[in-house]
Scaffold this active site. Sequence first.
Site, PDB file in Angstrom:
ATOM      1  N   VAL A 218    -115.066  16.163  -2.938  1.00  0.00           N
ATOM      2  CA  VAL A 218    -115.435  17.509  -3.404  1.00  0.00           C
ATOM      3  C   VAL A 218    -114.446  17.998  -4.463  1.00  0.00           C
ATOM      4  CG1 VAL A 218    -115.657  19.945  -2.723  1.00  0.00           C
ATOM      5  CG2 VAL A 218    -116.680  18.165  -1.313  1.00  0.00           C
TER       6      VAL A 218
ATOM      7  N   CYS B  95    -114.912  13.265   2.374  1.00  0.00           N
ATOM      8  CA  CYS B  95    -115.655  14.288   1.643  1.00  0.00           C
ATOM      9  C   CYS B  95    -114.709  15.251   0.930  1.00  0.00           C
ATOM     10  CB  CYS B  95    -116.643  15.021   2.532  1.00  0.00           C
ATOM     11  SG  CYS B  95    -116.049  15.545   4.119  1.00  0.00           S
TER      12      CYS B  95
END
Lengths: 519, 485
Positions: free
Chosen positions: A156, A152
């Site tokens: 991001v 993640c």
Amino acid sequence: MSKDELNIKDNTSLFKEERYVQQRENKKQFEAPCSEQETAEALAYSKSAEYMEKNFNRQNVVINPHKACQPLGSVMAALGFEKTLPFVHGSQGCNAYFRSHLSRHFKEPTPSVSTSMTEDAAVFGGMNNLIDGLENSVALYKPEMVAICTTCMAEVIGDDLNSFIGNARIKGVISEEYPVAYCNTPSFVGSHITGYDAMIKGILSYLYTRSGIESKPGSGADSGEKLNVLLGFEPYTGNFAELRKILAAFDTKYTILGDHSGNYDSPATGEYEYYYGGTKLEDVPQAANALGTLSLQKYTLKKTQEYISGTWNQQISALSTPLGIKGTDQLLEAISELTGLPVPASLTEERGRVVDALMDSHPYLHGKRVALVGDPDLLIGLIGFCLETGMEPVHIVCSNGDVDYNEVKFKDEAEALLATSPYGSEATVHVGKDLWHMRSLLLNDTVDLAIGSSHLKFAAKDADVPLIRVGFPIFDRHHMHRYPIIGYQGTLNLLSLIVNTILQQLDDNHSGFNFELVR
Amino acid sequence: MGLNIEENKKLVEEVLEAYPKKARKDREKHFQVATDNAIDCGTCAVKSNIKSRPGVMTPRGCAYAGSKGVVWGPIKDMVHISHGPVGCGQYSWGSRRNFANGTLGIDNFTAMQITSDFQETDIVFGGDKKLAVIMREITEMFPLAKGISVQSECPVGLIGDDIEAVSKKMSKELDMPIVPVRCEGFRGVSQSLGHHIANDAIRDFVMGRAELAETGPYDVNIIGDYNIGGDAWASRILLEEMGLRVIAQWSGDGSLNELEVAHKAKLNLIHCHRSMNYMVDHMEKAYGIPWLEYNFFGPTKTYESLRAIAALFDATIQENCEKMIAKYKPVMDAIINKFRPRLENKTVMLMIGGLRSRHTIGAYEDLGMDIVASGYEFAHKDDYEKMLPMLQEGTIIMDDPTAYELEELTQRMNIDLVGSGVKEKYVYHKMGVPFRQMHSWDYSGPYHGFDGFKVFAKDMDMTVNSPVWDLVTRKSKIQPEEASI
């Protein structure tokens, strides 16, 4: 020295000793604990219908979900290919977690590296980490391919894997020809099964595209009537062996696309080799020329199936985990249809033996109310198995069940399957719910058995229901994954597990006249 | 024996040859072979607490693992939100064996996974609003929860969520301590920064918030014991038998109230200095509480530690301490007499987190075993300086060793027992090398204190001497020895 003093007690019995019981009581004065009455009331309340309603009304908090995150699946997928090193682009803690989690289930090593991104990479991007990481991992672990997935963090901040890998080649860290497959697997999308799918598709499409081969289904020079087989996010190494046995009986040629059974069931030989088995990289482009593809987890492998039917233009038979007699019948029909070969007599004979076993045991299974937890494809298989044995699925929880296949949602298929049998009439399918929901279900509407992963043990214990461990992860039992649960043999294994748990329960609960010798 | 200084220096050099130039240069700084000189002056040349090389299979985890997995997670009567995507909370769910008394999901929330399960929309729009709702829902679902902590995962810091503001507001609304912890996994180079961040959060949000009904001269805290397999219980029983009163246990089987009253203690006893030294330093400055690092692994170190602790109290405690040692020593001697002959001169390689690579050395030595290589995942300079005097000349010291280095060293040094974690364990099983998982005691334990040493000794014997190792022919890459004939 008395024998008693040399008696070594570990945590299983030591803390039952009076001195430790006293210690526990004494410690409470500093804990400011709730009173026994408060605790008893809260416990009773947590088991009530009122609590269950509140539990099902919560909108945002997730308690004990039955799913992991995407890149974990990608690591498993990468280990399905020969001498392929899983490479996780992001914070190193994720990789440590994937390695531990998978190793706890399989009791096997999980070789996988990460780019160890920290604050500076968060600001400036992780390109340098990726380039250095490729240089180091290729030198140390000598893979024939690196398979990169993201976490993640990398997603991001928007790291661009394709250009980073290109720059690694320009810098000469890896050669132009060195294969590096990749996929994007943000942990805030999907679950471990979507991550598995992403990496399989990533590897197949990468190796195919770079080979320059143009797919001609059924035309492979030495492949003849070759079949492609995908098992999916498969926590059972035994299922690979069972499928190989079935395909061998058909006497068909085949390629398993993504076979991590070697890595997760490797021999102790006195030497560790990092890579064991796996689909040969050169077999992947050739797979585009196979007659057709058999997929055993249609919800898990959604994108891979789309790719194979689209780009490779292949006929696909997409099933869910083939559990039980009918599930296995479907599997054999699918193979027969794809290859044009008849179902071999040896398998028909095996079917008969397992049906015989089911008949022997059916009185102990019939009418048993069952709770089920798992990934979508496993649940479809389990529901089918329950229905054909006379067991009644009651509560079905699927935390990552919001997956559709050819516009059929998992929930719709599960409900349609349940509607085919009177034994499915009491079942409710809870998609996107977690094991805390399951706890309420078990406490408010009791069942005889729970079937699911080790994570279900907490709710099962609270409800005093025996748990049959099936699925992923199984942390607290040994070697379950070595035995197949698919095919006729797998059906027999599952049957033995269930019926013998029920028989054990009878023995545990009975004494005197009904503590019987013969059952 | 594998303790030849020159041979081991050469060995390390050879092993590092496999690396590309840049990585080799870095890895060289993380090794040292103990010499007489270095042991005497305690100066460690090993580089530590700096970034791992990308792509090398480091054993390390992240700040989240240090905060949620180690420090905050075991506080049993608070709900710890794994704030962010589902994975981190899932993988740290119940895997560290912090035993805690209580009823799970009612007044004990340790072996649970409570998460905000971030979806794409949370990344785009932020998770703050959702976090507030989650906190309300937690009080509905778990009415006896005493407080909440928010353990941030990577995306939370990256998208700029203000978990501090949400926590402050909701703490008022729900009338309970709500602690934001900025332990995003990308912060720092290992678990270590997570411990520090977690400690700072204890300092800022809970410390000193409650009082004890009455205090006494013998009030002490156990700091930095995570109760793996019941370790803290096996330690606490000795302190209490000696006449001390343990008013707080951090953080294994710990409770919010114990965090809040610990400042009333007269002495802090710290076991895992690495993960909680920040706390004892702060409490010394802020409350004038002295602290002492102790070691309850193996009888030799346990006697030493008990006496050092007793020396800080009056004659009554000191007498109790001696009585207690006199009582347990025959049992400990009997254990050693039983197991030592089976373990004498076996070589051990350790690679554990931040304390046990040092603290367990004495326990192995009590059993006659030789530590020939020892390293940490996430230690700092002071850990290496403390470890050096405990080592024999020639021992290899290694920081953040990679999977490759450990495997090569094990084979070339022909090690008899490796102690490390679950990621390493099954590699050694392939190699036919006895292995003990020293993060969770391989699901055994306790290992602390006198009760713990019995289990430790039995487990080491069971591991080293199991007949299963004879079923496989071990391939060694033993260093060429000079002809002895």
